[in-house]
Design a protein around this motif. Structure first.
Motif: not given
Length: 289
Positions: A120-126, A128-137, A139-150
């Motif tokens: 899932v690529a969640a793209l709003g104001t910020g 963040v990206y997440s993956r569910r695979l074989d029951g394991k999750d 999460v990467v990206g995000g990191r906030g509005p100053i130095i992240g959320d590209q």
């Protein structure tokens, strides 16, 4: 009308909060919606006090005197929750019988995938990206509005204004978009004054200009960098043996799903982050019954 039957139980409230605003929904024990609310920006990492006020406002609207908060289980998916340890400090300030606070990426993933494997690529104001695979999750990206959320709206707005400043300094040709931005913002001094106090939501308010004028030379540069970053995060989450389907959600999700079509298998998000929070809230009701 307030619900007064003391035997009623299992009310669930879900809230989705990010840098632009927050939304809440309240359902009865049968899952029927009985109230909604909305509030201002709710990034608990960049503005704790403002986020708390916005969250309580949206929740109060959803409750609307229909049921006491002490009979409600709440799940909140919030931008910045993972780095601010929001569950620890926010839950004690909430009026609910039971509450859980998680990163917005978690509720986005639950809502979009509904239990299936995928990315899932969640793209709003910020962003963040997440993956569910074989029951394991993961999460990467995000990191906030100053130095992240590209690639998110805040990032797009910042890039737009930064490029306008470089254009004013003669580093780029003055495209129609750059001329419009410099005129509307009052030139270099206006942009600098704005940026000194602007919040993520304020920067994100400029993102539609980039999207609406996507063929402008300046917009093409900004959008190409956004696509590069979004694709890099999705590639990071793809397993080596077989590509997982990617679902995009958030206010900018559909835009970039179209621009990145064909790079991976894609699937429609089955639900929103708010839907995901509600699924989690109802499951928490069952667990604590």
């Amino acid at each position: 009308m307030a619900i007064t039957n003391s035997k009623d139980a299992g009310f669930a409230l879900a809230l989705d909060g990010g840098g632009t605003g927050c939304r809440a929904v309240l359902v009865d024990p049968d899952g029927q919606e009985i109230g909604r609310g909305q509030g201002g920006p709710a990034n608990v990492n960049s503005d704790r006090d403002g986020a708390l006020a916005a969250i309580l406002d949206a929740c109060q609207q959803a409750l609307g005197g229909r049921v006491g908060a002490d009979r409600v289980t709440a799940v909140m998916g919030l931008a910045g929750a993972e780095v601010s340890q929001a569950h620890d400090w926010l839950v004690p300030q909430l009026p609910f019988a039971n509450a859980r606070v998680v990163q917005d990426a978690v509720t986005a993933m639950v809502g979009a995938l509904d239990g299936e494997d995928g990315i899932v690529a969640a793209l709003g104001t910020g962003s963040v990206y997440s993956r569910r695979l074989d029951g394991k999750d993961i999460v990467v990206g995000g990191r906030g509005p100053i130095i992240g959320d590209q690639g998110g709206g805040n990032w797009l707005g910042r890039q737009l204004l930064a490029r306008a400043l470089e254009t004013a300094d003669g580093l780029h040709d003055r495209s129609p978009l750059m001329a419009e931005v410099l005129d509307k913002m009052g030139g270099v001094s206006g942009i600098i004054t704005f940026a000194a106090t602007a919040r993520a939501a304020d920067f994100a308010a400029h993102a539609p200009l980039v999207i609406q004028q996507a063929d402008d030379p300046a917009a093409r540069v900004i959008l190409a960098e956004a696509e590069r970053s979004i694709a890099a995060y999705i590639d990071r989450l793809q397993p080596a043996d077989a590509a997982l389907p990617v679902a995009f959600n958030g206010g900018l999700g559909r835009i970039f799903a179209g621009r990145l079509a064909g790079r991976w298998p894609m699937t429609e998000a089955k639900g929103s982050p708010l839907d995901g929070a509600l699924l989690m809230a109802r499951e928490l009701v069952r667990q604590t019954a």
